[in-house]
Each structure stands twice: as structure tokens, then as C-alpha cells.
Design a protein around this motif. Structure first.
Motif, short mmCIF file in Angstrom:
data_model
loop_
_atom_site.label_atom_id
_atom_site.label_comp_id
_atom_site.label_asym_id
_atom_site.label_seq_id
_atom_site.Cartn_x
_atom_site.Cartn_y
_atom_site.Cartn_z
N ALA A 1 0.74 -1.20 -0.15
CA ALA A 1 -0.13 0.04 0.06
C ALA A 1 0.87 1.26 -0.12
O ALA A 1 0.55 2.27 -0.61
CB ALA A 1 -1.00 0.16 1.16
N LEU A 2 2.10 1.28 0.73
CA LEU A 2 2.83 2.38 0.76
C LEU A 2 3.70 2.77 -0.50
O LEU A 2 3.86 3.87 -1.04
CB LEU A 2 3.67 2.43 1.97
CG LEU A 2 2.87 2.21 3.33
CD1 LEU A 2 4.12 2.14 4.50
CD2 LEU A 2 2.24 3.62 3.50
N THR A 3 4.36 1.59 -1.02
CA THR A 3 4.94 1.73 -2.27
C THR A 3 4.44 1.73 -3.55
O THR A 3 4.99 1.74 -4.66
CB THR A 3 6.18 0.75 -2.14
OG1 THR A 3 5.45 -0.73 -2.08
CG2 THR A 3 6.94 0.67 -1.02
N LYS A 4 3.07 1.35 -3.60
CA LYS A 4 2.16 1.28 -4.69
C LYS A 4 2.42 0.12 -5.72
O LYS A 4 2.41 0.28 -6.80
CB LYS A 4 2.13 2.50 -5.45
CG LYS A 4 1.67 3.79 -4.61
CD LYS A 4 0.16 3.51 -4.17
CE LYS A 4 -0.36 4.73 -3.27
NZ LYS A 4 -1.60 4.84 -2.75
N GLY A 5 3.57 -0.90 -4.94
CA GLY A 5 3.70 -2.21 -5.72
C GLY A 5 3.96 -3.07 -4.88
O GLY A 5 4.42 -3.17 -3.89
N ALA A 6 3.89 -4.64 -5.60
CA ALA A 6 3.78 -5.55 -4.55
C ALA A 6 5.37 -5.82 -4.39
O ALA A 6 6.17 -5.89 -5.32
CB ALA A 6 3.16 -6.57 -5.32
N PRO A 7 5.77 -6.18 -3.21
CA PRO A 7 7.03 -6.26 -2.81
C PRO A 7 7.78 -7.54 -3.54
O PRO A 7 8.73 -7.78 -3.68
CB PRO A 7 7.11 -6.41 -1.27
CG PRO A 7 5.75 -5.69 -0.89
CD PRO A 7 4.92 -6.03 -2.05
#
Length: 403
Positions: A242-248
Motif C-alpha cells: 500500500a505504501l510503495t504502490k507496488g507488490a514487494p
């Protein structure tokens, strides 16, 4: 008395007292033995080098810096044809360690399951375990490697007709195309959460053991550790997403192409065949070790645990296995060493282990048999010593402590 103490004979007696100390003598003898062994080894190496030079054969390890000039299909580190023989050595070493480590884990799990099943009250389960043990441990390991590689893996469909394993990837004669992880932003936080969860789990386990010894009350260590190692990292994963706008973390799956699968991580059939042969073969010996260790525990321990209301599963896990480990671990160490050394049979199916690419291809190219064989022998010796040291340390941890 003061005059007598000052006499030279009395001064010498102090030195004799030091030499009479058993610990001092032990240290001196060990140092002398080490010096003698090192000197003898140096004499052999020096004498060999002189004899080789007398016959016009060079001796030295400078050849290790030369370019290898050949390709290796499976590497865990960056390797090119122009890489040095030092790089070839590490490629073979890591491939050997990879198949040995995974093989030890698989053989241990299979061996414990089969060993416990061998003692089952269920006739079918016990006889199936018996047949597994008697069949696999009496068939030569090299033959089992050939069976897995030629009679199983080489009969898989061609590249264009791979078997679809769904989320597990594709399987064909060229190997298993497993899903490949793709790390995105924020994955470091997930790894950190897993490491912290593991550390917290060990601390909680130690605290729960002390608490149980003091009060007799059990703490749900398993479920707590599962929450710390699995649930917390999952929460961190979604927060990072949610914070980085991309799946880790995402997975790249192999897709079927005109010339075979594309994408994913290819696991070669040579590795699969060697791994399965080593694991199932060694597990047949570990199963008998586990069975003997369980039978070595007095039956009164089981009856006492039943009288306290423990179920059979808890009795096996909390009472029988911890006591049986004191009998299991010493011979188990030998099986781990055997599995690691037996991995050198990989040369029979061209798996690029240490013996195949370093003491095989590289040796044949250079002709430096003495140097390459010495390095290979020293490497297997070091691996065996490290394995034995770790298992001896673990054995001391589970040994009985007299009060």
C-alpha cells in the motif's frame, strides 16, 4: 631451609613440577604432534614438486588464475567462459553444497517419517516402510541415480509438450521450469519482519521451556511462532504494497513457446535426479537409525506419559523423540557425511558438482592432476569437519546433563 631452597637442584624442581602437570604435557605433546604433521605434509608436497619438475611437469597453483574456456550449464554465481579456474572451483563447490544441503533436509524428513512408520501399529504402514527400507538401501546408489535420471526424467515429454503443473510451473525433458520470484520495492521490510519473527520465536521458545520446567504449564510456542514468522510478515507485505504502490514480491511463471518454455527458473534434470537418489537412498539408512533410537527409549517412559494423560502424538514429540535424539545424532552425522561425499557420483550424469567440473573438466584441460586433486580433497575434508563440528555441538546440547 632458605639455603636449601636457593640450591640449583631446587630451582630445577620447579621446572619439573611444570612438566609434571598433565595439562601442560598434553598441550606440549599436541603442539609437537601438529608440528610433526605439518612438517610431514610439507615434506611430501615439496618432494612431489621436486620430482614433478625433474620430469618436466610443472607444479604450482598459478594455473588457477588462467581462463577456463568452457561453459557450465548450472551456476549459482556469475560465470562466463572467460572466467578463471578459481571461478570454476566456486561454481562446483556451490553446486555441491546446494545438492548436499537440500538432500540432507529431505533425507532427514523422509527418514524420520519412515522410521516412525516402521513402528506403527498399522500393519500396512509398517510393512510399506519395511519394504521401502529394505529395497532402497540394498540397491547401489549409482544404479538409483541412473534409474531416476534415465528411467524417469529422460522419459518426460519433449520441450514443446511440457506437463503443466499449474502454479508449480512446467515440466519436460529439459527440466522443471519453476516460478521465479521477482523482488519489488519494500521486500526488505518483509525479510526484516521474517528475521525478527525467527529471533523472537527462539527467545519465546527458550522462555517457554524455562517456564514449563518451573511451573509445569505449557505455552503455545508453535502457534506463537507461526504468527510471528508467517502472519506478521504477511501484514508487513500488504502495508509495503500500500505504501510503495507496488507488490514487494511477485512470481514470474514460465510460458510454453514454440521452442520450449520461456521464463521462470529452470531446474535441470541432472540436479533433480541426483537430489532424489541421494535423498531417498540416505533416508532408508536414517529410518533405521530413527527406529533404533526410539526403541532405545525405555517403554516405561511411554507408559508414564500415557498415565499423565498425554496423547500418543504428544508422547512421541515431547517424551520419546527428545530422548531418542541422544542415540540418533551420532550415527546420523555419519549419514550426513556420506550423503555429501556420495554427491561426487554426480559425474555419472554430468551434474556440474565439484568433482565433475573442477576435478574432471578443468583437470583434463590443464593436466595439473596433483594440484586439482589436492584442492578437491581438502575441500571435502573441510566440509566433513565443519559438518561433524556442528553435529557434535548439537549432540552436546541434547545430551543428558547430570545434576
Amino acid at each position: 631451609m632458605a639455603v636449601q631452597d636457593a640450591l640449583p637442584g631446587r630451582v630445577g624442581s620447579g621446572g619439573n613440577a611444570v612438566l609434571n602437570d598433565q595439562r601442560v604435557r598434553g598441550v606440549i605433546f599436541q603442539v609437537l604432534l601438529i608440528v610433526a604433521i605439518v612438517s610431514f605434509a610439507w615434506w611430501i608436497i615439496h618432494n612431489t614438486a621436486v620430482n614433478l619438475r625433474a620430469q618436466g611437469i610443472e607444479f604450482g597453483f598459478d594455473i588457477m588464475l588462467d581462463s577456463a574456456g568452457f561453459q557450465i550449464n548450472q551456476t549459482l554465481i556469475d560465470y562466463q567462459e572467460t572466467s578463471s579456474y578459481v571461478r570454476v572451483y566456486f561454481v562446483g563447490l556451490f553446486n555441491t553444497l546446494l545438492v548436499s544441503l537440500i538432500g540432507i533436509i529431505m533425507a532427514t524428513i523422509i527418514g524420520f517419517v519412515v522410521g516412525i512408520a516402521r513402528l506403527s501399529n498399522n500393519w500396512i504402514v509398517a510393512k510399506a516402510a519395511y519394504v521401502y527400507i529394505e529395497v532402497l538401501r540394498n540397491i547401489p546408489l549409482l544404479l538409483q541415480i541412473f534409474i531416476w535420471y534415465f528411467a524417469v526424467l529422460r522419459l518426460l515429454p519433449p520441450k514443446r509438450e511440457a506437463i503443466d503443473l499449474g502454479p508449480l510451473g512446467l515440466l519436460n525433458i529439459a527440466g522443471w521450469y519453476a516460478p521465479s520470484p521477482v523482488f519489488g520495492p519494500g521486500f526488505d521490510f518483509v525479510v526484516g519482519a521474517i528475521l525478527l519473527g525467527l529471533a523472537a520465536s527462539f527467545l519465546i521458545r527458550a522462555w517457554a521451556r524455562r517456564r514449563q520446567m518451573a511451573t509445569g504449564e505449557r505455552f503455545p510456542v508453535f502457534w506463537t511462532a507461526l504468527a510471528l514468522v508467517v502472519a506478521v510478515p504477511i501484514v508487513v507485505y500488504f502495508l509495503a504494497d500500500a505504501l510503495t504502490k507496488g507488490a514487494p514480491l511477485t512470481m514470474e511463471y514460465a510460458t510454453q513457446g514454440n521452442f520450449g518454455p520461456r521464463g521462470g527458473t529452470r531446474i535441470f534434470p541432472e540436479f533433480i535426479g541426483l537430489l532424489f537418489a541421494l535423498s531417498f537412498y540416505t533416508a532408508s539408512f536414517i529410518a533405521e537409525i530413527v527406529r533404533a533410537g526410539i526403541l532405545a527409549v525405555p517403554h516405561g517412559q511411554t507408559e508414564a506419559s500415557f498415565s499423565l494423560g498425554l496423547r500418543p502424538g504428544h508422547t512421541l514429540r515431547l517424551v520419546v523423540i527428545p530422548q531418542a535424539l541422544r542415540v540418533i545424532i551420532p550415527p546420523l552425522t555419519s549419514q550426513y557425511l556420506n550423503l555429501t561425499k556420495n554427491s561426487s557420483l554426480a559425474v555419472a550424469i554430468a551434474y556440474p558438482d565439484l568433482v565433475s567440473v573442477f576435478a574432471g573438466t578443468a583437470l583434463n584441460q590443464t593436466g595439473r592432476a596433483v594440484e586439482f586433486i589436492l584442492i578437491t580433497m581438502a575441500t571435502y575434508l573441510a566440509i566433513s569437519l565443519v559438518t561433524s563440528a556442528f553435529m557434535n555441538w548439537y549432540n552436546s546440547r541434547v545430551a543428558l546433563v547430570e545434576r
